[in-house]
Design a protein around this motif. Sequence first.
Motif, PDB file in Angstrom:
ATOM      1  N   VAL A   1       0.839  -1.205   0.000  1.00  0.00           N
ATOM      2  CA  VAL A   1       0.000   0.000   0.000  1.00  0.00           C
ATOM      3  C   VAL A   1       0.871   1.250   0.000  1.00  0.00           C
ATOM      4  O   VAL A   1       0.589   2.221  -0.698  1.00  0.00           O
ATOM      5  N   MET A   2       1.968   1.244   0.752  1.00  0.00           N
ATOM      6  CA  MET A   2       2.829   2.427   0.811  1.00  0.00           C
ATOM      7  C   MET A   2       3.730   2.553  -0.408  1.00  0.00           C
ATOM      8  O   MET A   2       4.067   3.651  -0.814  1.00  0.00           O
ATOM      9  N   TRP A   3       4.158   1.435  -1.000  1.00  0.00           N
ATOM     10  CA  TRP A   3       5.108   1.471  -2.105  1.00  0.00           C
ATOM     11  C   TRP A   3       4.462   1.984  -3.390  1.00  0.00           C
ATOM     12  O   TRP A   3       4.950   2.924  -3.998  1.00  0.00           O
ATOM     13  N   GLU A   4       3.399   1.342  -3.827  1.00  0.00           N
ATOM     14  CA  GLU A   4       2.683   1.728  -5.044  1.00  0.00           C
ATOM     15  C   GLU A   4       1.184   1.652  -4.792  1.00  0.00           C
ATOM     16  O   GLU A   4       0.531   0.688  -5.199  1.00  0.00           O
ATOM     17  N   PRO A   5       0.597   2.640  -4.134  1.00  0.00           N
ATOM     18  CA  PRO A   5      -0.813   2.532  -3.762  1.00  0.00           C
ATOM     19  C   PRO A   5      -1.762   2.439  -4.956  1.00  0.00           C
ATOM     20  O   PRO A   5      -2.727   1.689  -4.916  1.00  0.00           O
ATOM     21  N   HIS A   6      -1.470   3.161  -6.034  1.00  0.00           N
ATOM     22  CA  HIS A   6      -2.373   3.127  -7.184  1.00  0.00           C
ATOM     23  C   HIS A   6      -2.337   1.771  -7.869  1.00  0.00           C
ATOM     24  O   HIS A   6      -3.380   1.214  -8.223  1.00  0.00           O
ATOM     25  N   GLN A   7      -1.160   1.243  -8.059  1.00  0.00           N
ATOM     26  CA  GLN A   7      -1.045  -0.052  -8.716  1.00  0.00           C
ATOM     27  C   GLN A   7      -1.588  -1.168  -7.821  1.00  0.00           C
ATOM     28  O   GLN A   7      -2.237  -2.091  -8.296  1.00  0.00           O
ATOM     29  N   PHE A   8      -1.346  -1.091  -6.532  1.00  0.00           N
ATOM     30  CA  PHE A   8      -1.877  -2.096  -5.620  1.00  0.00           C
ATOM     31  C   PHE A   8      -3.396  -2.037  -5.593  1.00  0.00           C
ATOM     32  O   PHE A   8      -4.069  -3.074  -5.564  1.00  0.00           O
ATOM     33  N   ALA A   9      -3.943  -0.839  -5.625  1.00  0.00           N
ATOM     34  CA  ALA A   9      -5.404  -0.699  -5.658  1.00  0.00           C
ATOM     35  C   ALA A   9      -5.974  -1.321  -6.922  1.00  0.00           C
ATOM     36  O   ALA A   9      -7.006  -2.008  -6.882  1.00  0.00           O
ATOM     37  N   GLU A  10      -5.317  -1.110  -8.060  1.00  0.00           N
ATOM     38  CA  GLU A  10      -5.778  -1.729  -9.304  1.00  0.00           C
ATOM     39  C   GLU A  10      -5.642  -3.244  -9.243  1.00  0.00           C
ATOM     40  O   GLU A  10      -6.475  -3.972  -9.768  1.00  0.00           O
ATOM     41  N   ALA A  11      -4.600  -3.727  -8.567  1.00  0.00           N
ATOM     42  CA  ALA A  11      -4.362  -5.171  -8.498  1.00  0.00           C
ATOM     43  C   ALA A  11      -5.418  -5.886  -7.660  1.00  0.00           C
ATOM     44  O   ALA A  11      -5.753  -7.028  -7.951  1.00  0.00           O
ATOM     45  N   ILE A  12      -5.942  -5.233  -6.622  1.00  0.00           N
ATOM     46  CA  ILE A  12      -6.930  -5.898  -5.778  1.00  0.00           C
ATOM     47  C   ILE A  12      -8.351  -5.471  -6.101  1.00  0.00           C
ATOM     48  O   ILE A  12      -9.282  -5.824  -5.393  1.00  0.00           O
ATOM     49  N   GLY A  13      -8.529  -4.707  -7.145  1.00  0.00           N
ATOM     50  CA  GLY A  13      -9.877  -4.309  -7.535  1.00  0.00           C
ATOM     51  C   GLY A  13     -10.307  -2.963  -7.004  1.00  0.00           C
ATOM     52  O   GLY A  13     -11.482  -2.638  -7.001  1.00  0.00           O
ATOM     53  N   GLY A  14      -9.370  -2.169  -6.555  1.00  0.00           N
ATOM     54  CA  GLY A  14      -9.674  -0.818  -6.082  1.00  0.00           C
ATOM     55  C   GLY A  14      -9.895  -0.766  -4.583  1.00  0.00           C
ATOM     56  O   GLY A  14     -10.223  -1.761  -3.953  1.00  0.00           O
ATOM     57  N   PHE A  15      -9.691   0.410  -4.035  1.00  0.00           N
ATOM     58  CA  PHE A  15      -9.958   0.640  -2.617  1.00  0.00           C
ATOM     59  C   PHE A  15     -11.385   1.157  -2.499  1.00  0.00           C
ATOM     60  O   PHE A  15     -11.631   2.332  -2.424  1.00  0.00           O
ATOM     61  N   ASN A  16     -12.327   0.261  -2.488  1.00  0.00           N
ATOM     62  CA  ASN A  16     -13.713   0.680  -2.349  1.00  0.00           C
ATOM     63  C   ASN A  16     -14.097   0.715  -0.871  1.00  0.00           C
ATOM     64  O   ASN A  16     -13.298   0.350  -0.013  1.00  0.00           O
TER      65      ASN A  16
ATOM     66  N   VAL B   1     -15.639  -1.179   0.952  1.00  0.00           N
ATOM     67  CA  VAL B   1     -15.623  -2.467   1.643  1.00  0.00           C
ATOM     68  C   VAL B   1     -14.190  -2.965   1.811  1.00  0.00           C
ATOM     69  O   VAL B   1     -13.782  -3.360   2.907  1.00  0.00           O
ATOM     70  N   ILE B   2     -13.411  -2.939   0.751  1.00  0.00           N
ATOM     71  CA  ILE B   2     -12.060  -3.506   0.783  1.00  0.00           C
ATOM     72  C   ILE B   2     -11.115  -2.695   1.663  1.00  0.00           C
ATOM     73  O   ILE B   2     -10.351  -3.266   2.443  1.00  0.00           O
ATOM     74  N   ALA B   3     -11.135  -1.381   1.547  1.00  0.00           N
ATOM     75  CA  ALA B   3     -10.178  -0.548   2.288  1.00  0.00           C
ATOM     76  C   ALA B   3     -10.308  -0.702   3.804  1.00  0.00           C
ATOM     77  O   ALA B   3      -9.307  -0.979   4.481  1.00  0.00           O
TER      78      ALA B   3
ATOM     79  N   ALA C   1      -9.421 -12.164  10.372  1.00  0.00           N
ATOM     80  CA  ALA C   1      -8.409 -11.287   9.772  1.00  0.00           C
ATOM     81  C   ALA C   1      -7.451 -12.031   8.846  1.00  0.00           C
ATOM     82  O   ALA C   1      -7.103 -11.526   7.776  1.00  0.00           O
ATOM     83  N   LEU C   2      -7.002 -13.204   9.231  1.00  0.00           N
ATOM     84  CA  LEU C   2      -6.010 -13.919   8.421  1.00  0.00           C
ATOM     85  C   LEU C   2      -6.542 -14.343   7.047  1.00  0.00           C
ATOM     86  O   LEU C   2      -5.828 -14.185   6.055  1.00  0.00           O
ATOM     87  N   PRO C   3      -7.778 -14.862   6.934  1.00  0.00           N
ATOM     88  CA  PRO C   3      -8.273 -15.151   5.576  1.00  0.00           C
ATOM     89  C   PRO C   3      -8.383 -13.914   4.682  1.00  0.00           C
ATOM     90  O   PRO C   3      -8.140 -13.992   3.476  1.00  0.00           O
ATOM     91  N   ILE C   4      -8.724 -12.777   5.274  1.00  0.00           N
ATOM     92  CA  ILE C   4      -8.791 -11.539   4.482  1.00  0.00           C
ATOM     93  C   ILE C   4      -7.402 -11.172   3.976  1.00  0.00           C
ATOM     94  O   ILE C   4      -7.227 -10.835   2.798  1.00  0.00           O
ATOM     95  N   LEU C   5      -6.402 -11.238   4.843  1.00  0.00           N
ATOM     96  CA  LEU C   5      -5.035 -10.923   4.416  1.00  0.00           C
ATOM     97  C   LEU C   5      -4.520 -11.936   3.399  1.00  0.00           C
ATOM     98  O   LEU C   5      -3.817 -11.566   2.459  1.00  0.00           O
ATOM     99  N   ILE C   6      -4.850 -13.200   3.577  1.00  0.00           N
ATOM    100  CA  ILE C   6      -4.424 -14.216   2.612  1.00  0.00           C
ATOM    101  C   ILE C   6      -5.030 -13.921   1.248  1.00  0.00           C
ATOM    102  O   ILE C   6      -4.348 -13.977   0.222  1.00  0.00           O
ATOM    103  N   TYR C   7      -6.321 -13.577   1.219  1.00  0.00           N
ATOM    104  CA  TYR C   7      -6.972 -13.253  -0.053  1.00  0.00           C
ATOM    105  C   TYR C   7      -6.309 -12.052  -0.710  1.00  0.00           C
ATOM    106  O   TYR C   7      -5.964 -12.097  -1.898  1.00  0.00           O
TER     107      TYR C   7
END
Length: 126
Positions: free
Chosen positions: A35-50, A52-54, A87-93
């Motif tokens: 999230v800190m390194w490339e927030p825009h690309q990471f957001a695109e990779a996980i489907g955006g920071f909507n 629910v996800i954020a 928490a762990l299944p969310i982080l794994i996903y």
Amino acid sequence: MSNIERAIKAVHAPLMKLPLKLLAIAMAVVVAGLVMWEPHQFAEAIGGFNPVIAPLMIWATCSAMVFGMSFVPHRWYWQLFFSPIIALPILIYIDLYSRFVLLVIRRINPRTKSGLLPRSEPFFYN
């Protein structure tokens, strides 16, 4: 000790292993670092920071750090709130899904060795 507190301790007892705690800390650090390194690309990779996800990602990262550092809250409702069972299944996903997408990006553009695209290039190629 109430019945709820006993039940929560019984559910959490099998999870109190050092390798699982180290895995939780590693996943939380990886997600926070991405999230800190490339927030825009990471957001695109996980489907955006909507909406629910954020919050789920922030909560799962904090819960994994609480669990990984072996901190056990005194009150049963805080133990339930910071439970690693959710928490762990969310982080794994999030971790596995983002790595999968970044591997696909690497195959699309082999010039990038790290899997992260330079900011000047578009995310998808024709």
